[in-house]
Design a protein around this motif. Structure first.
Motif, PDB file in Angstrom:
ATOM      1  N   VAL A 323     -22.226 -27.125  24.419  1.00  0.00           N
ATOM      2  CA  VAL A 323     -21.401 -26.092  25.043  1.00  0.00           C
ATOM      3  C   VAL A 323     -20.435 -26.701  26.056  1.00  0.00           C
ATOM      4  N   LEU A 324     -20.787 -27.879  26.599  1.00  0.00           N
ATOM      5  CA  LEU A 324     -19.863 -28.558  27.508  1.00  0.00           C
ATOM      6  C   LEU A 324     -18.600 -29.014  26.785  1.00  0.00           C
ATOM      7  N   SER A 325     -18.679 -29.123  25.463  1.00  0.00           N
ATOM      8  CA  SER A 325     -17.511 -29.555  24.683  1.00  0.00           C
ATOM      9  C   SER A 325     -16.582 -28.399  24.342  1.00  0.00           C
ATOM     10  N   LEU A 326     -16.975 -27.168  24.677  1.00  0.00           N
ATOM     11  CA  LEU A 326     -16.232 -25.997  24.225  1.00  0.00           C
ATOM     12  C   LEU A 326     -15.210 -25.492  25.230  1.00  0.00           C
ATOM     13  N   THR A 327     -15.136 -26.129  26.405  1.00  0.00           N
ATOM     14  CA  THR A 327     -14.109 -25.735  27.362  1.00  0.00           C
ATOM     15  C   THR A 327     -12.742 -26.163  26.822  1.00  0.00           C
ATOM     16  N   ARG A 328     -11.764 -25.324  27.020  1.00  0.00           N
ATOM     17  CA  ARG A 328     -10.427 -25.629  26.492  1.00  0.00           C
ATOM     18  C   ARG A 328      -9.782 -26.716  27.354  1.00  0.00           C
ATOM     19  N   PRO A 329      -9.514 -27.907  26.792  1.00  0.00           N
ATOM     20  CA  PRO A 329      -8.992 -29.015  27.602  1.00  0.00           C
ATOM     21  C   PRO A 329      -7.566 -28.766  28.084  1.00  0.00           C
ATOM     22  N   LYS A 330      -7.281 -29.233  29.309  1.00  0.00           N
ATOM     23  CA  LYS A 330      -5.945 -29.077  29.880  1.00  0.00           C
ATOM     24  C   LYS A 330      -5.087 -30.324  29.697  1.00  0.00           C
ATOM     25  N   ASP A 331      -5.728 -31.448  29.389  1.00  0.00           N
ATOM     26  CA  ASP A 331      -4.969 -32.680  29.200  1.00  0.00           C
ATOM     27  C   ASP A 331      -5.751 -33.599  28.261  1.00  0.00           C
ATOM     28  N   ALA A 332      -5.190 -34.783  28.001  1.00  0.00           N
ATOM     29  CA  ALA A 332      -5.808 -35.714  27.059  1.00  0.00           C
ATOM     30  C   ALA A 332      -7.159 -36.199  27.543  1.00  0.00           C
ATOM     31  N   ALA A 333      -7.296 -36.391  28.854  1.00  0.00           N
ATOM     32  CA  ALA A 333      -8.567 -36.869  29.400  1.00  0.00           C
ATOM     33  C   ALA A 333      -9.673 -35.852  29.168  1.00  0.00           C
ATOM     34  N   GLN A 334      -9.359 -34.581  29.383  1.00  0.00           N
ATOM     35  CA  GLN A 334     -10.350 -33.533  29.153  1.00  0.00           C
ATOM     36  C   GLN A 334     -10.653 -33.378  27.673  1.00  0.00           C
ATOM     37  N   ALA A 335      -9.660 -33.582  26.834  1.00  0.00           N
ATOM     38  CA  ALA A 335      -9.884 -33.504  25.384  1.00  0.00           C
ATOM     39  C   ALA A 335     -10.831 -34.616  24.936  1.00  0.00           C
ATOM     40  N   GLU A 336     -10.654 -35.805  25.493  1.00  0.00           N
ATOM     41  CA  GLU A 336     -11.534 -36.918  25.152  1.00  0.00           C
ATOM     42  C   GLU A 336     -12.951 -36.646  25.654  1.00  0.00           C
ATOM     43  N   GLN A 337     -13.058 -36.067  26.848  1.00  0.00           N
ATOM     44  CA  GLN A 337     -14.384 -35.750  27.380  1.00  0.00           C
ATOM     45  C   GLN A 337     -15.083 -34.719  26.506  1.00  0.00           C
ATOM     46  N   ALA A 338     -14.349 -33.705  26.054  1.00  0.00           N
ATOM     47  CA  ALA A 338     -14.928 -32.686  25.181  1.00  0.00           C
ATOM     48  C   ALA A 338     -15.417 -33.308  23.877  1.00  0.00           C
ATOM     49  N   SER A 339     -14.626 -34.207  23.324  1.00  0.00           N
ATOM     50  CA  SER A 339     -15.019 -34.885  22.089  1.00  0.00           C
ATOM     51  C   SER A 339     -16.271 -35.730  22.313  1.00  0.00           C
ATOM     52  N   ARG A 340     -16.343 -36.381  23.470  1.00  0.00           N
ATOM     53  CA  ARG A 340     -17.514 -37.208  23.780  1.00  0.00           C
ATOM     54  C   ARG A 340     -18.765 -36.348  23.917  1.00  0.00           C
ATOM     55  N   MET A 341     -18.629 -35.170  24.523  1.00  0.00           N
ATOM     56  CA  MET A 341     -19.776 -34.267  24.674  1.00  0.00           C
ATOM     57  C   MET A 341     -20.286 -33.825  23.303  1.00  0.00           C
ATOM     58  N   ARG A 342     -19.371 -33.537  22.411  1.00  0.00           N
ATOM     59  CA  ARG A 342     -19.767 -33.067  21.091  1.00  0.00           C
ATOM     60  C   ARG A 342     -20.500 -34.178  20.329  1.00  0.00           C
ATOM     61  N   ARG A 343     -19.973 -35.404  20.437  1.00  0.00           N
ATOM     62  CA  ARG A 343     -20.644 -36.521  19.772  1.00  0.00           C
ATOM     63  C   ARG A 343     -22.013 -36.773  20.383  1.00  0.00           C
ATOM     64  N   LEU A 344     -22.096 -36.611  21.702  1.00  0.00           N
ATOM     65  CA  LEU A 344     -23.368 -36.831  22.383  1.00  0.00           C
ATOM     66  C   LEU A 344     -24.416 -35.826  21.910  1.00  0.00           C
ATOM     67  N   ALA A 345     -24.033 -34.562  21.804  1.00  0.00           N
ATOM     68  CA  ALA A 345     -24.951 -33.539  21.300  1.00  0.00           C
ATOM     69  C   ALA A 345     -25.418 -33.890  19.890  1.00  0.00           C
ATOM     70  N   ALA A 346     -24.479 -34.334  19.045  1.00  0.00           N
ATOM     71  CA  ALA A 346     -24.822 -34.690  17.671  1.00  0.00           C
ATOM     72  C   ALA A 346     -25.716 -35.925  17.626  1.00  0.00           C
ATOM     73  N   ASP A 347     -25.454 -36.884  18.512  1.00  0.00           N
ATOM     74  CA  ASP A 347     -26.279 -38.099  18.542  1.00  0.00           C
ATOM     75  C   ASP A 347     -27.722 -37.766  18.904  1.00  0.00           C
ATOM     76  N   TYR A 348     -27.895 -36.920  19.908  1.00  0.00           N
ATOM     77  CA  TYR A 348     -29.254 -36.507  20.278  1.00  0.00           C
ATOM     78  C   TYR A 348     -29.922 -35.775  19.120  1.00  0.00           C
ATOM     79  N   ALA A 349     -29.191 -34.820  18.525  1.00  0.00           N
ATOM     80  CA  ALA A 349     -29.773 -34.045  17.424  1.00  0.00           C
ATOM     81  C   ALA A 349     -30.184 -34.948  16.270  1.00  0.00           C
ATOM     82  N   THR A 350     -29.320 -35.892  15.917  1.00  0.00           N
ATOM     83  CA  THR A 350     -29.614 -36.803  14.805  1.00  0.00           C
ATOM     84  C   THR A 350     -30.849 -37.648  15.096  1.00  0.00           C
ATOM     85  N   ALA A 351     -30.949 -38.136  16.343  1.00  0.00           N
ATOM     86  CA  ALA A 351     -32.106 -38.955  16.721  1.00  0.00           C
ATOM     87  C   ALA A 351     -33.390 -38.136  16.743  1.00  0.00           C
ATOM     88  N   PHE A 352     -33.295 -36.897  17.195  1.00  0.00           N
ATOM     89  CA  PHE A 352     -34.495 -36.058  17.230  1.00  0.00           C
ATOM     90  C   PHE A 352     -34.998 -35.769  15.809  1.00  0.00           C
TER      91      PHE A 352
END
Length: 416
Positions: A323-352
């Motif tokens: 859900v941290l990845s679902l905030t609407r980014p205001k700039d490129a840095a926030q867009a990258e952070q959102a993408s990183r959050m989404r990958r992080l959620a997927a990485d945890y899920a895959t490992a679990f």
């Protein structure tokens, strides 16, 4: 017809707050909704941030109001008003009608006496410094108290819940879990807790610092004692999907049908597994985990600890990261952070999932439970009155659908 939600969040709320403040001798200057707890067909409770003028001095205040809670209007410090159809109870913090211990927990003199009685803080030369760390009207509050020789947290909750929560902290603390130690409690609903070392995992997640590996999270859950199975069972977030769909539908009728359909799909998936008997935390996510140098040194909020499916704890963490990845980014840095959050959620899920049954979770089951937690989180934008909360709610429902059909996990894994 004006609903209770409209009454407490629309233009008529100004008249109610103005009348309540005037009754206490003040003048309402400005106000805005800060938090909404709407239970369709039952109760509605709202917190406001208000500017009030008292004898020419302007101060910021937290106000609360409720409809459908008949006993609230009988409590000290509460003003009862009516619009002709509904009776509204209005109060100023800390005079919450459901939290009788809150005024004492927010009184420096009484907190100083409390600390002295517990044998901590007796060397203080001034009253403790108090700060509100959390407040959910009629539900709970957390006050941090700092004195020269002590730092404690005062958790205030409904009186009938305090003894049970004290026992949970005692059980887990005695078992060696890094939870706050209980230092004392009162029948009025006050629980005194020791502080924990470290900072919230959420800060490390946002900053890209070291965070616990999936194995470290599983190791933490392995430490939950078997006695947790004997605690009262609390519904998992995903098990309440139908309720949260109703909350979403009441606030955003345009999404009522989709929310109900998604809740039905979650419920059908969960029914395949039945109730679980694993020891669980019940509300595991990144703000409940404390870290020191990236290692887990604390675990907060054990209110929901009890028997359940370990997959619900794992799903809760994954959903909150996603859900941290679902905030609407205001700039490129926030867009990258959102993408990183989404990958992080997927990485945890895959490992679990890779950890296997027993220690980890089945893929389809985990995805369904992540969807269920996300459905509960979809009520958040309206509850805290985010700007453009309607769009934010719809984005979260999109994520729910994506976890149910597996596409959101697959897409995130594909971008890793």
């Amino acid at each position: 017809m004006t609903t209770h939600l409209d009454l407490l969040t629309g233009e008529s709320a100004a008249e109610l707050l103005d009348a309540a403040v005037a009754t206490a001798g003040g003048e309402l200057v400005d106000w805005r909704v800060r938090q909404v707890d709407h239970r369709p067909g039952s109760t509605t409770t709202v917190a406001y941030r208000a500017t009030v003028r008292w004898d020419g001095v302007t101060r910021c205040e937290t106000l609360g109001a409720s409809v459908g809670r008949s006993r609230d209007g009988t409590k000290p410090g509460v003003v009862t008003l009516t619009d002709g159809d509904a009776t509204v109870a209005v109060w100023r913090f800390p005079d919450d009608p459901a939290l009788p211990a809150l005024p004492a927990a927010f009184d420096p003199v009484r907190v100083e006496e409390l600390l002295e009685g517990l044998g901590v803080g007796h060397q203080a030369r001034a009253h403790p410094e108090l700060g509100v760390r959390a407040y959910r009207p009629t539900r709970r509050a957390v006050i941090e108290a700092r004195a020269a020789a002590a730092r404690v947290f005062l958790k205030v909750l409904r009186p009938r819940k305090v003894a049970d929560l004290h026992r949970r902290h005692e059980l887990l603390s005695d078992a060696g879990l890094p939870v706050p130690r209980p230092l004392g409690w009162s029948d009025e609903g006050l629980l005194v807790l020791s502080p924990l070392r470290g900072t919230e995992m959420r800060a490390a997640v946002r900053d890209g610092a070291r965070i616990p590996s999936p194995d470290e999270v599983l190791d933490l859950l392995d430490r939950l004692p078997d006695e947790v199975r004997d605690l009262p069972r609390r519904p998992a977030w995903s098990e309440s999907a139908e309720h949260y769909a109703g909350v979403i539908g009441a606030a955003l009728p345009a999404e009522a049908g989709r929310a109900a359909d998604l809740a039905g799909a979650v419920g059908a998936r969960l029914a395949e597994r039945g109730p679980g008997t694993d020891p669980t935390h019940g509300d595991l996510y990144e703000s409940q985990i404390m870290l020191t140098d990236g290692r887990i040194t604390g675990l907060l909020d054990v209110d929901s600890a009890g028997p359940g499916h370990r997959a619900d704890d794992l799903a809760c963490l994954v959903a909150h990261l996603d859900v941290l990845s679902l905030t609407r980014p205001k700039d490129a840095a926030q867009a990258e952070q959102a993408s990183r959050m989404r990958r992080l959620a997927a990485d945890y899920a895959t490992a679990f999932v890779a950890a296997g049954d027993g220690r980890g979770a089945d893929r389809a089951d985990l995805c369904a439970r992540v969807a269920g937690v996300l459905l509960s989180l979809a009520t958040g934008p309206h509850r805290v009155q985010e700007r453009d909360w309607q769009t934010a709610t719809s984005r979260r429902l999109d994520a729910v659908a994506g976890w149910l059909d597996g596409s959101r996990l697959a897409a995130a894994v594909g971008t890793a």
